[in-house]
Design a protein around this motif. Structure first.
Motif, PDB file in Angstrom:
ATOM      1  N   MET A  53      48.730  90.427 -28.647  1.00 15.15           N
ATOM      2  CA  MET A  53      49.231  91.546 -27.888  1.00 15.15           C
ATOM      3  C   MET A  53      48.061  92.246 -27.197  1.00 15.15           C
ATOM      4  O   MET A  53      47.041  92.521 -27.821  1.00 15.15           O
ATOM      5  N   ILE A  54      48.213  92.550 -25.943  1.00  9.64           N
ATOM      6  CA  ILE A  54      47.169  93.198 -25.159  1.00  9.64           C
ATOM      7  C   ILE A  54      47.224  94.704 -25.419  1.00  9.64           C
ATOM      8  O   ILE A  54      48.281  95.319 -25.342  1.00  9.64           O
ATOM      9  N   ARG A  55      46.054  95.266 -25.719  1.00  9.06           N
ATOM     10  CA  ARG A  55      45.929  96.703 -25.944  1.00  9.06           C
ATOM     11  C   ARG A  55      44.914  97.250 -24.941  1.00  9.06           C
ATOM     12  O   ARG A  55      43.854  96.661 -24.743  1.00  9.06           O
ATOM     13  N   GLU A  57      42.060  94.568 -24.715  1.00  6.31           N
ATOM     14  CA  GLU A  57      41.693  93.831 -25.927  1.00  6.31           C
ATOM     15  C   GLU A  57      42.850  92.957 -26.379  1.00  6.31           C
ATOM     16  O   GLU A  57      44.015  93.302 -26.189  1.00  6.31           O
ATOM     17  N   ASP A  58      42.496  91.858 -27.008  1.00  6.91           N
ATOM     18  CA  ASP A  58      43.455  91.005 -27.705  1.00  6.91           C
ATOM     19  C   ASP A  58      42.841  90.692 -29.057  1.00  6.91           C
ATOM     20  O   ASP A  58      41.747  90.115 -29.123  1.00  6.91           O
ATOM     21  N   TYR A 108      41.975  84.140 -20.123  1.00  7.44           N
ATOM     22  CA  TYR A 108      43.097  85.072 -20.253  1.00  7.44           C
ATOM     23  C   TYR A 108      43.782  85.360 -18.921  1.00  7.44           C
ATOM     24  O   TYR A 108      44.707  86.165 -18.871  1.00  7.44           O
ATOM     25  N   HIS A 113      47.937  85.813 -17.654  1.00 10.76           N
ATOM     26  CA  HIS A 113      48.635  86.169 -18.886  1.00 10.76           C
ATOM     27  C   HIS A 113      49.019  87.650 -18.921  1.00 10.76           C
ATOM     28  O   HIS A 113      49.307  88.191 -19.986  1.00 10.76           O
ATOM     29  N   VAL A 117      47.100  90.338 -18.193  1.00 17.85           N
ATOM     30  CA  VAL A 117      46.058  91.295 -18.577  1.00 17.85           C
ATOM     31  C   VAL A 117      45.854  92.338 -17.484  1.00 17.85           C
ATOM     32  O   VAL A 117      45.879  93.544 -17.753  1.00 17.85           O
TER      33      VAL A 117
END
Length: 149
Positions: free
Chosen positions: A1-3, A56-57, A91, A94, A96
């Motif tokens: 999960m992208i944060r 972040e991932d 990445y 995807h 991001v």
């Protein structure tokens, strides 16, 4: 999960690495590492100049962008300029950048005095231009000129 989160000084190595990679990839330009590191540190230390966001991932920094401000006397507000956009190659495609952009747009809409978002893109970077258009951004009638000192 992208944060998405605000960058902190501990992110400097990633930000320097990503900026150097982006300059080489998009403009075939090799940046001076000491100047770049000082520039990243200066922005992180002086938030009135702008801010970095990182994606972040699983705790790994995978992308970033920088926001700087431009005052508009015509509109009595600030444009937020998206700069230093980079997503690690493994990445890309995807979501991001889309996630970074959504976070910036929400922040801008919540921040009093922000009148919009701007960015510049290489004329030949059709993929990036399609991405920006898909997010609702529109090309302007301006060309950018500069003089380097």
């Amino acid at each position: 999960m992208i944060r998405i989160r605000d960058a902190v000084p501990d992110d400097s190595d990633s930000l320097v690495e990503f900026n150097a990679a982006m300059a080489l990839e998009t403009e075939n330009m090799v940046l001076d590492p000491a100047t770049l590191r000082a520039g990243v540190a200066a922005l992180l230390a002086q938030p009135q100049r702008g801010f970095y966001l990182v994606a972040e991932d699983a705790g790994i920094v995978i992308g970033c962008l920088m926001i700087t401000h431009e005052w508009s006397d015509w509109r009595n507000g600030d444009w937020w300029w998206l700069q230093s956009v980079y997503v690690r190659a493994d990445y890309r495609r995807h979501g991001v950048f889309r996630t970074l952009y959504a976070d910036v747009e929400q922040r801008a809409r919540r921040t009093e005095g922000v009148i919009g978002l701007r960015l510049y893109v290489e004329r030949d970077n059709a993929r990036a231009q399609r991405t920006y258009a898909a997010l609702g951004m529109q090309p302007t009638h301006y060309a950018i000129y500069h003089q380097t000192f």
